[in-house]
Design an enzyme around this catalytic site. Structure first.
Site, PDB file in Angstrom:
ATOM      1  N   ASN A 151      19.701  11.537  71.805  1.00  9.72           N
ATOM      2  CA  ASN A 151      18.244  11.534  71.708  1.00  9.72           C
ATOM      3  C   ASN A 151      17.595  10.326  71.805  1.00  9.72           C
ATOM      4  O   ASN A 151      18.292   9.094  71.482  1.00  9.72           O
ATOM      5  CB  ASN A 151      17.888  12.400  70.497  1.00  9.72           C
ATOM      6  CG  ASN A 151      18.078  11.648  69.092  1.00  9.72           C
ATOM      7  OD1 ASN A 151      17.362  11.400  68.221  1.00  9.72           O
ATOM      8  ND2 ASN A 151      19.572  11.076  68.994  1.00  9.72           N
TER       9      ASN A 151
ATOM     10  N   CYS B 203      11.375  11.109  72.819  1.00 10.10           N
ATOM     11  CA  CYS B 203      12.168  12.111  72.813  1.00 10.10           C
ATOM     12  C   CYS B 203      12.439  13.116  73.992  1.00 10.10           C
ATOM     13  O   CYS B 203      13.265  13.265  74.828  1.00 10.10           O
ATOM     14  CB  CYS B 203      12.361  12.792  71.616  1.00 10.10           C
ATOM     15  SG  CYS B 203      10.895  14.026  71.203  1.00 10.10           S
TER      16      CYS B 203
ATOM     17  N   HIS C  42      10.741  17.210  67.488  1.00  6.43           N
ATOM     18  CA  HIS C  42      11.764  16.141  68.110  1.00  6.43           C
ATOM     19  C   HIS C  42      12.802  17.246  68.979  1.00  6.43           C
ATOM     20  O   HIS C  42      13.058  18.196  68.491  1.00  6.43           O
ATOM     21  CB  HIS C  42      12.536  15.406  67.092  1.00  6.43           C
ATOM     22  CG  HIS C  42      13.521  14.516  67.578  1.00  6.43           C
ATOM     23  ND1 HIS C  42      12.927  13.108  68.024  1.00  6.43           N
ATOM     24  CD2 HIS C  42      14.527  14.450  67.552  1.00  6.43           C
ATOM     25  CE1 HIS C  42      13.962  12.698  68.536  1.00  6.43           C
ATOM     26  NE2 HIS C  42      15.086  13.280  68.214  1.00  6.43           N
TER      27      HIS C  42
END
Length: 348
Positions: A320, A254, A308
């Site tokens: 993402n 990510c 994240h």
């Protein structure tokens, strides 16, 4: 006698009026049922990154697109679709035979394939109110996907869920060419990854979302910077998540994806999601703009608070790299809602 006839006539007049009212009410109910729910849509504009074997079909795509009332902005999307379906070389170039209840590959003339392919595309385009991700997934799954997904908005998770449900309903089992994830979860109907598979062949220049309004406009980074970031990001649609990956060669996790795509706008981000959170200026949901970062916690076991990160697109969408691969996700999806922390503005 005249009085009886008068009363009978009056009775039948009232009866006809009553029946007519019921018919009108019934028709109004039918019309209400046929109206599509009002949803936010995503209109994507760009150029097709396809070889000459595909681009040669552009005149026919434009011809039949116009005949079906489609805007010219869908042409690059359709060319990318052709790239995914056939690479431009098969006779049934848009693989549209099944939309006409024929066997796959039935059409042996590319123009016939494009004619019926554009009819099918136009049908789902209208049903989906022009929302391109929903249109593309419905081209693959069939128009029933539109009916199933609305009034929700397309997401990869919903596309996977539909594949699982339809496979169970129809008794389908996964063939050998399916991925390990598809086999393990029973995603044996259509291509649940169809949207990212098509969009990897589109160089996105503009994304409009909602009832009008350009998501790129008003970016805190500047519209040109946001465009550069998303043009780079879209190259990796559908790629697998790679732990600790931070380049196109290694693949992306990510924060590695964020660091790489922001670099295209000459913006240097730290390496990890926690570091990117620490380096950003926190903004409220009402102040969040496209190009801001969006952060999450507790998505896996670690001592770090932030686990994240993605780039905010506007209208509750973000881009993402996660366990399902690289692509768009929705903040209204249950998993992300449960782990959401907030937004951070990149300090240029």
């Amino acid at each position: 006698m005249k009085k009886i006839m008068y009363l009978a006539g009056a009775f039948f007049a009232v009866l006809l009026l009553f029946v007519g009212s019921l018919v009108m009410m019934f028709m109004m109910i039918l019309n209400d049922d046929e109206e599509q729910p009002e949803t936010e849509n995503s209109t994507i504009s760009g150029t097709a990154n396809v070889p000459e074997a595909v681009s040669r079909w552009e005149p026919l795509v434009r011809k039949y697109g116009a005949e079906n009332g489609l805007p010219g902005s869908v042409v690059p999307i359709v060319l990318a679709l052709i790239m995914q379906e056939s690479g431009g070389t098969a006779a049934d170039v848009m693989q549209s035979s099944e939309s006409q209840s024929k066997d796959p590959g039935y059409f042996n003339n590319p123009e016939v394939s494009i004619k019926f392919g554009m009819q099918h595309f136009a049908n789902v385009y209208r049903k989906a109110s022009g929302d391109i991700p929903t249109v593309l997934q419905s081209y693959n799954y069939g128009s029933g996907f539109v009916d199933w997904v609305l009034p929700r908005k397309y997401s990869l998770d919903l596309a996977k869920q539909f594949s699982i449900e339809q496979a169970r309903k129809n008794g389908y089992t996964c063939r050998a060419w399916r991925s390990a994830e598809e086999k393990s979860k029973g995603m044996c109907y259509g291509d649940p990854f169809y949207v990212p598979h098509v969009m990897r062949y589109v160089n996105v220049t503009k994304v409009e979302s909602g009832k009008g309004g350009d998501v790129a406009k008003g970016s805190a980074l500047g519209d040109d910077n946001f465009k550069a970031i998303m043009n780079e990001a879209r190259k990796y649609d559908g790629d697998a998540y790679v732990w600790a990956g931070y380049t196109p060669t290694t693949g992306f996790d990510c924060s590695g994806l964020m660091q790489w795509i922001y670099k295209q706008a000459n913006i240097n981000l730290p390496r990890t999601a926690q570091e990117q959170y620490n380096a950003s200026t926190k903004v409220s949901e009402s102040d969040a703009k496209p190009g801001d970062l969006v952060f999450f916690t507790g998505t896996y076991d670690t001592s770090n608070y932030i686990t994240h990160v993605g780039v905010y697109l506007g209208n509750g969408r973000f881009y993402n790299s996660n366990g399902h691969g690289v692509g768009e996700s929705g903040l209204d999806e249950s998993f992300w809602k449960a782990h959401f922390v907030g937004y951070g503005r990149v300090n240029k």
